[in-house]
Design a protein around this motif. Sequence first.
Motif: not given
Length: 160
Positions: A100, A108, A138-142, A144-145
């Motif tokens: 991210e 994002t 996706f990134s480390e921030k999401n 889980t998604a």
Amino acid sequence: MIKILVSACFLGEKVRYDGTSQQLLNQSLLSWIHNKQVVSFCPEIAGGLPVPRQPAEIQAKSQRILTCDGVDVSAQFNKGAQRALTLCQQHHIRFALLKESSPSCGSTTIYDGTFTQEKMSGEGVTTKLLRQHGVRVFSEKNITALIAELASFSEKPSPH
């Protein structure tokens, strides 16, 4: 088997601009590595940039990528993005886990181009190109998604 493109810095590789890694300790990531699902990649290195290197940010108005001392490194960032896309196409990769806020990998947010540590909504050049070609980023921030999506995803045979 589902392959995942993963930022090399998450895997402990010292490829970041400052010569460090950003190792991501996550049980699912470790499982993916163990199952040989991970394809490690750093678009900035693939684009020809050295380690260490000057920090670079996308300039909001021009969309050029400049280092903090004003050098235009857009060509290297774009070359790395293209190499990421080629790798995804070669390995039929449809998912990526990227760092991210990076001017390459942000999904994002990215830094705002002022080199003041301020962030803004946006995506890096690699993320943008991959998304244009159907790769889910996706990134480390999401993460889980991503984990949830992979858990529910089943590869369907391609019609021939």
